[in-house]
Write a protein that holds these residues in place. Structure first.
Motif, PDB file in Angstrom:
ATOM      1  N   TYR A   1       0.824  -1.205   0.000  1.00  0.00           N
ATOM      2  CA  TYR A   1       0.000   0.000   0.000  1.00  0.00           C
ATOM      3  C   TYR A   1       0.862   1.261   0.000  1.00  0.00           C
ATOM      4  O   TYR A   1       0.537   2.243  -0.685  1.00  0.00           O
ATOM      5  N   ALA A   2       1.962   1.237   0.735  1.00  0.00           N
ATOM      6  CA  ALA A   2       2.844   2.404   0.750  1.00  0.00           C
ATOM      7  C   ALA A   2       3.458   2.641  -0.627  1.00  0.00           C
ATOM      8  O   ALA A   2       3.586   3.783  -1.078  1.00  0.00           O
TER       9      ALA A   2
ATOM     10  N   ILE B   1      -1.687   4.310  -1.480  1.00  0.00           N
ATOM     11  CA  ILE B   1      -3.095   4.182  -1.106  1.00  0.00           C
ATOM     12  C   ILE B   1      -3.208   3.348   0.164  1.00  0.00           C
ATOM     13  O   ILE B   1      -2.217   2.818   0.678  1.00  0.00           O
ATOM     14  N   GLY B   2      -4.427   3.237   0.665  1.00  0.00           N
ATOM     15  CA  GLY B   2      -4.742   2.303   1.732  1.00  0.00           C
ATOM     16  C   GLY B   2      -5.749   1.290   1.253  1.00  0.00           C
ATOM     17  O   GLY B   2      -6.290   1.395   0.139  1.00  0.00           O
ATOM     18  N   PRO B   3      -6.053   0.279   2.069  1.00  0.00           N
ATOM     19  CA  PRO B   3      -6.949  -0.791   1.616  1.00  0.00           C
ATOM     20  C   PRO B   3      -8.350  -0.328   1.268  1.00  0.00           C
ATOM     21  O   PRO B   3      -9.028  -0.953   0.451  1.00  0.00           O
ATOM     22  N   ARG B   4      -8.814   0.776   1.840  1.00  0.00           N
ATOM     23  CA  ARG B   4     -10.162   1.251   1.524  1.00  0.00           C
ATOM     24  C   ARG B   4     -10.295   1.748   0.088  1.00  0.00           C
ATOM     25  O   ARG B   4     -11.408   1.878  -0.425  1.00  0.00           O
ATOM     26  N   GLU B   5      -9.171   2.038  -0.563  1.00  0.00           N
ATOM     27  CA  GLU B   5      -9.228   2.532  -1.936  1.00  0.00           C
ATOM     28  C   GLU B   5      -9.351   1.412  -2.969  1.00  0.00           C
ATOM     29  O   GLU B   5      -9.513   1.681  -4.160  1.00  0.00           O
TER      30      GLU B   5
ATOM     31  N   ILE C   1      -0.711  -3.746  -7.016  1.00  0.00           N
ATOM     32  CA  ILE C   1      -1.848  -2.836  -7.087  1.00  0.00           C
ATOM     33  C   ILE C   1      -1.796  -2.153  -8.442  1.00  0.00           C
ATOM     34  O   ILE C   1      -0.784  -1.560  -8.835  1.00  0.00           O
ATOM     35  N   LEU C   2      -2.882  -2.301  -9.183  1.00  0.00           N
ATOM     36  CA  LEU C   2      -3.022  -1.702 -10.503  1.00  0.00           C
ATOM     37  C   LEU C   2      -4.078  -0.616 -10.444  1.00  0.00           C
ATOM     38  O   LEU C   2      -5.001  -0.692  -9.637  1.00  0.00           O
ATOM     39  N   ARG C   3      -3.955   0.382 -11.301  1.00  0.00           N
ATOM     40  CA  ARG C   3      -4.979   1.419 -11.327  1.00  0.00           C
ATOM     41  C   ARG C   3      -5.221   1.915 -12.748  1.00  0.00           C
ATOM     42  O   ARG C   3      -4.349   1.827 -13.618  1.00  0.00           O
ATOM     43  N   ARG C   4      -6.425   2.381 -12.949  1.00  0.00           N
ATOM     44  CA  ARG C   4      -6.808   2.924 -14.238  1.00  0.00           C
ATOM     45  C   ARG C   4      -6.034   4.206 -14.516  1.00  0.00           C
ATOM     46  O   ARG C   4      -5.875   5.058 -13.634  1.00  0.00           O
ATOM     47  N   ASP C   5      -5.537   4.363 -15.698  1.00  0.00           N
ATOM     48  CA  ASP C   5      -4.768   5.547 -16.046  1.00  0.00           C
ATOM     49  C   ASP C   5      -5.648   6.784 -15.976  1.00  0.00           C
ATOM     50  O   ASP C   5      -6.820   6.766 -16.372  1.00  0.00           O
ATOM     51  N   GLY C   6      -5.077   7.848 -15.450  1.00  0.00           N
ATOM     52  CA  GLY C   6      -5.801   9.107 -15.367  1.00  0.00           C
ATOM     53  C   GLY C   6      -6.520   9.322 -14.072  1.00  0.00           C
ATOM     54  O   GLY C   6      -6.993  10.429 -13.799  1.00  0.00           O
TER      55      GLY C   6
ATOM     56  N   PRO D   1      -6.421   9.727 -10.051  1.00  0.00           N
ATOM     57  CA  PRO D   1      -5.418  10.072  -9.054  1.00  0.00           C
ATOM     58  C   PRO D   1      -5.300   9.003  -7.993  1.00  0.00           C
ATOM     59  O   PRO D   1      -6.255   8.307  -7.684  1.00  0.00           O
ATOM     60  N   VAL D   2      -4.076   8.835  -7.470  1.00  0.00           N
ATOM     61  CA  VAL D   2      -3.902   7.995  -6.289  1.00  0.00           C
ATOM     62  C   VAL D   2      -4.629   8.673  -5.143  1.00  0.00           C
ATOM     63  O   VAL D   2      -4.493   9.867  -4.907  1.00  0.00           O
ATOM     64  N   HIS D   3      -5.413   7.903  -4.401  1.00  0.00           N
ATOM     65  CA  HIS D   3      -6.404   8.494  -3.509  1.00  0.00           C
ATOM     66  C   HIS D   3      -5.854   9.025  -2.186  1.00  0.00           C
ATOM     67  O   HIS D   3      -6.448   9.898  -1.577  1.00  0.00           O
ATOM     68  N   SER D   4      -4.766   8.440  -1.701  1.00  0.00           N
ATOM     69  CA  SER D   4      -4.328   8.822  -0.359  1.00  0.00           C
ATOM     70  C   SER D   4      -2.819   8.911  -0.318  1.00  0.00           C
ATOM     71  O   SER D   4      -2.130   8.713  -1.305  1.00  0.00           O
ATOM     72  N   SER D   5      -2.295   9.192   0.866  1.00  0.00           N
ATOM     73  CA  SER D   5      -0.866   9.386   1.037  1.00  0.00           C
ATOM     74  C   SER D   5      -0.114   8.094   1.247  1.00  0.00           C
ATOM     75  O   SER D   5       1.086   8.094   1.468  1.00  0.00           O
TER      76      SER D   5
END
Length: 405
Positions: free
Chosen positions: A268-269, A273-277, A380-385, A387-391
């Motif tokens: 997550y670091a 993000i954190g697990p809630r995202e 952890i994968l994310r859709r392009d465009g 934003p990463v949700h948290s610190s």
């Protein structure tokens, strides 16, 4: 050097999932790779790196590179290991691209795991784990036997009932029914689950993954290059590897908590993000109990609350956190971890059709959480465009209260 969002999965490809492919693992690998390259809109001549994992059951990576016609092989990984290394292969490919060792790396897993090298078979050479010599005289030789003891320990610690495992199998079968690739699309209910034969108590037939002939491939390249290719890029936001249990050798006292619990905060670091995202999870499921165990160990559900999480439908499509939306190894097919990565990519592209998770932006996908083989890995994968949700600070698991409640 931060890996976050510097690389992307640009293409995914599959062969048919079958009980008897009728072809070699080289042919399977090349078919899946060709499909993935076509998906990305990349030529074979653009590939300069190859990466796979295997346990003496598949073609060598260098032979695949030769068959692809790669003349200047800039990066090569042929990793020995089972499902715990499956996501590590993709992480290594991402590191190679991010550091400039290669521009385009194909990762694959190709197995004739039903018609040739059966994972639980005893008609082959013994594994080179030292403790195996102490297991074999007692007939304690196969993965279902090994994992049955771990499942029993976890069920006892969580006061879990057979129905709690049954709900995992049933939920994933419902997802598989929506996938044209899935091997198992016949409806499964609790009566049928409970009536199925024992494999190794407490594991029944439907608690165990399929044996499958198939291959899956993914194409990893830079995020910048991926944006110019045929498909929406799926960014590799974070990757982590960790240790694990062998059954006897490394002194991990509590078998009901996997090495994923130590890996998760680093993962997550790395992604920020954190697990809630997490919007959708593809969790390694060689056996049913590994799924609720990982929901706990990755901080997605409070310990001891996974039974209620499944009973309330939160792991199903339309629930708080859909899990194994392709049916997983239990119902789609067993391609030793990489089909979970491919499904995560498909979900984040918004291309999963009837099994699509609405608005999915972030996916957690995991390898085997460290049991028996002694290693684990996850992405952890994310859709392009998006934003990463948290610190990157870990947040509390969702329990039964909902994602972000």
């Amino acid at each position: 050097m931060m890996l976050r969002d510097r690389t992307a999965v640009a293409g995914v490809g599959w062969t048919e999932y079958a009980k008897n492919s009728g072809v070699s693992t080289l042919t399977l690998a090349l078919r899946a790779i060709g499909s993935a390259l076509d998906d990305a809109g990349i030529r074979h001549s653009d590939v300069d790196g190859v990466a796979c994992h295997r346990v003496g059951d598949s073609v060598q990576a260098v032979l695949v590179a030769q068959a692809l016609g790669i003349k200047d092989l800039r990066y090569h990984l042929d990793m020995f290991g089972g499902g715990g290394t499956s996501h590590q292969v993709v992480a290594h490919a991402a590191m190679a691209v991010a550091t400039g060792m290669a521009e385009t790396v194909v990762c694959w897993r190709a197995v004739n795991a039903r018609s040739e090298f059966r994972m639980g078979g005893t008609g082959r050479a013994a594994p080179d784990a030292l403790e195996f010599q102490y297991q074999l005289p007692y007939g304690y030789a196969t993965p279902p036997q090994q994992y049955a003891m771990l499942a029993r320990a976890w069920m006892h610690a969580r006061d879990a009932k057979p129905e709690d495992l049954g709900r995992v199998a049933i939920a994933q079968r419902e997802h598989a029914r929506l996938s044209p690739r899935a091997m198992m699309r016949t409806p499964l209910d609790m009566d049928a689950y409970l009536a199925s034969r024992w494999i190794a108590e407490p594991l029944r037939l439907y608690d165990c993954c399929l044996e499958t002939d198939a291959a899956v491939a993914v194409v990893v390249t830079s995020a910048e290059r991926a944006r110019d290719l045929a498909q929406p890029p799926v960014l590799i936001a974070g990757a982590a590897t960790g240790g694990g249990h062998t059954l006897f050798s490394n002194g991990r006292a509590d078998a009901t908590v996997s090495a994923a619990a130590e890996l998760a905060p680093r993962l997550y670091a790395a992604a920020g993000i954190g697990p809630r995202e997490v919007d959708v999870a593809q969790l390694y499921d060689a056996f049913t109990f590994l799924v609720p165990l990982q929901l706990e160990d990755y901080g997605l559900v409070e310990r001891g609350e996974t039974g209620g999480f499944y009973a309330d439908g939160h792991a199903s499509l339309g629930g708080l956190l859909p899990v194994n939306t392709h049916g997983g190894h239990l119902s789609e097919g067993y391609v030793h971890g990489l089909n979970h990565v491919a499904e995560a990519v498909t979900q984040l592209r918004g291309a999963a059709g009837a099994r699509q998770v609405a608005g999915a932006e972030v996916a957690l996908t995991t390898g085997q959480p460290g049991y028996v083989g002694g290693t684990c890995s996850a992405l952890i994968l994310r859709r392009d465009g998006d934003p990463v949700h948290s610190s990157g600070q870990a947040t509390a698991p969702m329990g039964n209260e909902g994602n972000g409640a």
